[in-house]
Design a protein around this motif. Structure first.
Motif, mmCIF file in Angstrom:
data_model
loop_
_atom_site.group_PDB
_atom_site.id
_atom_site.type_symbol
_atom_site.label_atom_id
_atom_site.label_comp_id
_atom_site.label_asym_id
_atom_site.label_seq_id
_atom_site.Cartn_x
_atom_site.Cartn_y
_atom_site.Cartn_z
ATOM 1 N N GLU A 118 -11.731 -9.506 4.771
ATOM 2 C CA GLU A 118 -10.995 -8.541 5.590
ATOM 3 C C GLU A 118 -9.517 -8.536 5.239
ATOM 4 O O GLU A 118 -8.908 -7.471 5.062
ATOM 5 C CB GLU A 118 -11.175 -8.863 7.075
ATOM 6 N N GLU A 119 -8.936 -9.732 5.135
ATOM 7 C CA GLU A 119 -7.521 -9.827 4.784
ATOM 8 C C GLU A 119 -7.268 -9.233 3.399
ATOM 9 O O GLU A 119 -6.281 -8.514 3.189
ATOM 10 C CB GLU A 119 -7.074 -11.297 4.802
ATOM 11 N N ASP A 120 -8.154 -9.532 2.461
ATOM 12 C CA ASP A 120 -7.968 -9.040 1.102
ATOM 13 C C ASP A 120 -8.038 -7.516 1.039
ATOM 14 O O ASP A 120 -7.219 -6.873 0.380
ATOM 15 C CB ASP A 120 -9.031 -9.653 0.182
ATOM 16 N N ILE A 121 -9.008 -6.943 1.733
ATOM 17 C CA ILE A 121 -9.174 -5.490 1.687
ATOM 18 C C ILE A 121 -8.045 -4.782 2.425
ATOM 19 O O ILE A 121 -7.506 -3.775 1.941
ATOM 20 C CB ILE A 121 -10.555 -5.094 2.241
ATOM 21 N N HIS A 122 -7.657 -5.292 3.578
ATOM 22 C CA HIS A 122 -6.534 -4.670 4.293
ATOM 23 C C HIS A 122 -5.249 -4.757 3.464
ATOM 24 O O HIS A 122 -4.457 -3.801 3.431
ATOM 25 C CB HIS A 122 -6.340 -5.325 5.654
ATOM 26 N N GLY A 123 -5.044 -5.887 2.795
ATOM 27 C CA GLY A 123 -3.880 -6.017 1.936
ATOM 28 C C GLY A 123 -3.925 -5.042 0.767
ATOM 29 O O GLY A 123 -2.902 -4.444 0.397
ATOM 30 N N SER A 124 -5.110 -4.838 0.196
ATOM 31 C CA SER A 124 -5.257 -3.899 -0.919
ATOM 32 C C SER A 124 -5.049 -2.455 -0.468
ATOM 33 O O SER A 124 -4.463 -1.640 -1.201
ATOM 34 C CB SER A 124 -6.646 -4.060 -1.551
ATOM 35 N N MET A 125 -5.497 -2.132 0.736
ATOM 36 C CA MET A 125 -5.259 -0.785 1.264
ATOM 37 C C MET A 125 -3.759 -0.522 1.406
ATOM 38 O O MET A 125 -3.258 0.551 1.021
ATOM 39 C CB MET A 125 -5.937 -0.630 2.629
ATOM 40 N N ALA A 126 -3.047 -1.485 1.964
ATOM 41 C CA ALA A 126 -1.610 -1.323 2.147
ATOM 42 C C ALA A 126 -0.917 -1.188 0.793
ATOM 43 O O ALA A 126 0.007 -0.375 0.625
ATOM 44 C CB ALA A 126 -1.048 -2.514 2.926
ATOM 45 N N HIS A 127 -1.356 -1.967 -0.170
ATOM 46 C CA HIS A 127 -0.775 -1.915 -1.515
ATOM 47 C C HIS A 127 -1.030 -0.553 -2.159
ATOM 48 O O HIS A 127 -0.120 0.041 -2.760
ATOM 49 C CB HIS A 127 -1.370 -3.033 -2.375
ATOM 50 N N ALA A 128 -2.244 -0.044 -2.016
ATOM 51 C CA ALA A 128 -2.588 1.255 -2.610
ATOM 52 C C ALA A 128 -1.776 2.377 -1.981
ATOM 53 O O ALA A 128 -1.296 3.286 -2.684
ATOM 54 C CB ALA A 128 -4.087 1.519 -2.452
ATOM 55 N N ARG A 129 -1.620 2.334 -0.664
ATOM 56 C CA ARG A 129 -0.816 3.378 0.006
ATOM 57 C C ARG A 129 0.625 3.327 -0.476
ATOM 58 O O ARG A 129 1.271 4.368 -0.661
ATOM 59 C CB ARG A 129 -0.887 3.180 1.525
ATOM 60 N N MET A 130 1.132 2.115 -0.680
ATOM 61 C CA MET A 130 2.501 1.975 -1.169
ATOM 62 C C MET A 130 2.633 2.498 -2.597
ATOM 63 O O MET A 130 3.602 3.193 -2.932
ATOM 64 C CB MET A 130 2.929 0.504 -1.092
ATOM 65 N N LEU A 131 1.648 2.199 -3.447
ATOM 66 C CA LEU A 131 1.696 2.694 -4.825
ATOM 67 C C LEU A 131 1.728 4.221 -4.858
ATOM 68 O O LEU A 131 2.475 4.818 -5.641
ATOM 69 C CB LEU A 131 0.485 2.180 -5.609
ATOM 70 N N ALA A 132 0.939 4.842 -3.991
ATOM 71 C CA ALA A 132 0.925 6.306 -3.933
ATOM 72 C C ALA A 132 2.244 6.829 -3.376
ATOM 73 O O ALA A 132 2.799 7.819 -3.882
ATOM 74 C CB ALA A 132 -0.246 6.779 -3.082
ATOM 75 N N LYS A 133 2.757 6.195 -2.351
ATOM 76 C CA LYS A 133 4.031 6.617 -1.746
ATOM 77 C C LYS A 133 5.158 6.561 -2.766
ATOM 78 O O LYS A 133 6.042 7.435 -2.786
ATOM 79 C CB LYS A 133 4.346 5.713 -0.556
ATOM 80 N N GLN A 134 5.129 5.569 -3.624
ATOM 81 C CA GLN A 134 6.185 5.379 -4.615
ATOM 82 C C GLN A 134 5.962 6.204 -5.879
ATOM 83 O O GLN A 134 6.784 6.171 -6.788
ATOM 84 C CB GLN A 134 6.291 3.893 -4.984
ATOM 85 N N GLY A 135 4.841 6.934 -5.946
ATOM 86 C CA GLY A 135 4.553 7.743 -7.121
ATOM 87 C C GLY A 135 4.069 6.949 -8.316
ATOM 88 O O GLY A 135 4.049 7.458 -9.446
ATOM 89 N N ILE A 136 3.668 5.705 -8.094
ATOM 90 C CA ILE A 136 3.171 4.859 -9.185
ATOM 91 C C ILE A 136 1.740 5.254 -9.531
ATOM 92 O O ILE A 136 1.316 5.173 -10.686
ATOM 93 C CB ILE A 136 3.289 3.370 -8.801
ATOM 94 N N ILE A 137 0.976 5.657 -8.526
ATOM 95 C CA ILE A 137 -0.307 6.313 -8.720
ATOM 96 C C ILE A 137 -0.260 7.624 -7.943
ATOM 97 O O ILE A 137 0.631 7.825 -7.103
ATOM 98 C CB ILE A 137 -1.499 5.441 -8.252
ATOM 99 N N THR A 138 -1.204 8.516 -8.197
ATOM 100 C CA THR A 138 -1.191 9.793 -7.492
ATOM 101 C C THR A 138 -1.726 9.630 -6.078
ATOM 102 O O THR A 138 -2.410 8.657 -5.760
ATOM 103 C CB THR A 138 -2.061 10.824 -8.230
#
Length: 459
Positions: free
Chosen positions: A31-51
């Motif tokens: 649970e901790e790993d997946i929630h952390g990965s979700m937050a990371h993915a949202r940040m990557l998209a927010k920063q334009g690092i991924i679409t």
């Protein structure tokens, strides 16, 4: 091929795969790993690092994996080594190329540091809740036993009379300190390490504060090397857990003694005792004994992790994989011990009459005899000697101090009058000790008021 296998020309030996893998225990961090990965993915998209589309696909895929693991539909792979690589492998299998972009700007080093911090924060909250329940029970029992007299002990020898309420409130103070330690530990645990990378951060324009806000952290870590190599917060939790277990163990030791026929101060509820396979009369305090025994297990985890960490150079080392099993096991056992102990304590019968008789024996009022003489103008050291002689006389004649006649008392000092009897009664011995923090009823009542005020601040 492993996700990190591009540099290698041959497969890892099967025995190494088994030895190296941590999935058989760190799956608990899913649970901790997946929630952390979700937050990371949202940040990557927010920063334009991924679409945005890639970020949405990753988050949706992770949500599905989270649901499937919770439902028991996922079989973890030993070849994928740990929970982090298992989740990423599953994600790539489900959403394809977008899944390969999740690990951008991230290392397993800062990823596992994040997961363990999230887990420890949750563990602190759960144990805090367990302690709050126990503390409220202690306050309730103290209110019920304000007038229950019992002997106080030093060296397991009867020393001075107190009340059961005062005794229970001593444990309230112990567990109150434990609550403070857990609160302090959470302050230092509540830092978000993601963004530290393997040890030296990353060239990507990450928004670490954004990730911290999503995951409920108070702040981000200050140094990338320290972020991935720090396990102080786990050791601190294990230290706090060890102190809690020590306090539980001391309490259990007393309950074991008090439940013996020799003491007979308490009767264990049948639901929290066991019998003997050969002796039909036995009622054993096994629950209290097992909690007492598990203290050594938690202490061992603390010493084990301290030993693991003591010689590690910066930054991350594989030795640090050994942090999780001690953390998981200590947390699980502490939670079980606290909840079981609270249930046991709530159902115990305190035998007030036996406790009262116990307080009358053993010359627990001898100090008050000496204090009486001091108030008559005798120096304390002389009063101590006179009282000692009176006690010796009583032992030889199988009497208590209250059994001595006025004539017998005069043989020890002509200043002793019949007012001595009131001065050394149990009620006087207890209730004249009005010093703040003492056993007098008025002071114990105030301690309960203070305790309730403290507990109210926690809610």
């Amino acid at each position: 091929m492993k996700l990190w296998g591009g540099r290698f020309e041959k497969a890892t030996d099967a025995a190494v795969d088994d030895f190296h893998s941590s999935i058989h225990f760190d799956w608990k961090l899913y649970e901790e790993d997946i929630h952390g990965s979700m937050a990371h993915a949202r940040m990557l998209a927010k920063q334009g690092i991924i679409t945005d589309a890639e970020g949405e696909a990753i988050v949706k895929g992770l949500e599905g994996i989270l649901q499937d693991i919770a439902a028991g539909k996922v079989e973890f792979s030993l070849a994928a080594e740990d929970i982090h690589m298992n989740v990423e492998t599953l994600l790539i299998g489900r959403i394809g190329e977008a899944g390969k972009k999740l690990h951008t700007g991230r290392s397993r080093n800062d990823q596992v540091a994040l997961d363990v911090r999230l887990y420890t924060k949750s563990a602190i909250d759960e144990i805090t809740g367990d302690l709050v329940t126990l503390e409220n029970l202690l306050l309730k029992l103290a209110e019920e036993h304000l007038d229950t007299m019992m002997p106080g002990y030093t060296h397991l020898q009867k020393a001075q009379p107190i009340t059961l309420a005062h005794h229970l409130m001593a444990y309230f103070q112990m567990f109150r300190r434990d609550l403070g330690r857990l609160s302090d530990c959470k302050v230092r645990t509540d830092e978000m390490p993601l963004g530290a990378g393997a040890l030296a951060g990353t060239t990507y324009d990450l928004d670490r504060e954004y990730v911290a806000r999503q995951l409920g952290f108070a702040r981000v870590t200050e140094n990338s090397l320290d972020s991935v190599s720090d396990r102080d917060f786990v050791i601190e939790f294990l230290s706090a857990a060890s102190l809690i277990m020590m306090h539980l163990s001391r309490f259990c030791e007393e309950l074991v003694l008090w439940s013996t026929q020799e003491f007979s101060f308490v009767t264990m509820d049948d639901g929290y005792a066991t019998g003997s396979s050969i002796m039909p009369q036995k009622k054993n305090p096994d629950v209290a004994e097992l909690i007492r025994g598990k203290s050594g297990r938690v202490f061992g985890h603390l010493m084990g992790l301290l030993t693991t960490m003591k010689g590690l150079p910066l930054a991350y080392n594989k030795d640090m994989q050994e942090d999780k099993e001690p953390l998981f096991d200590a947390h699980s056992n502490l939670h079980k011990c606290l909840t079981t102990f609270t249930g046991m304590l709530a159902t115990i019968t305190f035998r007030k009459d036996v406790m009262h008789r116990g307080a009358l024996g053993g010359f627990a009022n001898a100090t008050d005899f000496a204090d009486y003489l001091v108030r008559k103008g005798i120096p304390f050291r002389d009063a101590h000697e006179i009282t000692g002689k009176a006690v010796l006389y009583c032992i030889k004649h199988e009497k208590s101090l209250l059994d001595l006649s006025a004539e017998e008392l005069k043989d020890f000092s002509p200043l002793i009058g019949e007012d001595l009897y009131g001065a050394i009664s149990l009620e006087t011995c207890v209730n004249e000790r009005k010093v703040y923090g003492g056993p007098a009823k008025v002071q114990v009542e105030q301690a309960i008021v203070n305790g309730r005020a403290f507990m109210a601040k926690l809610s």
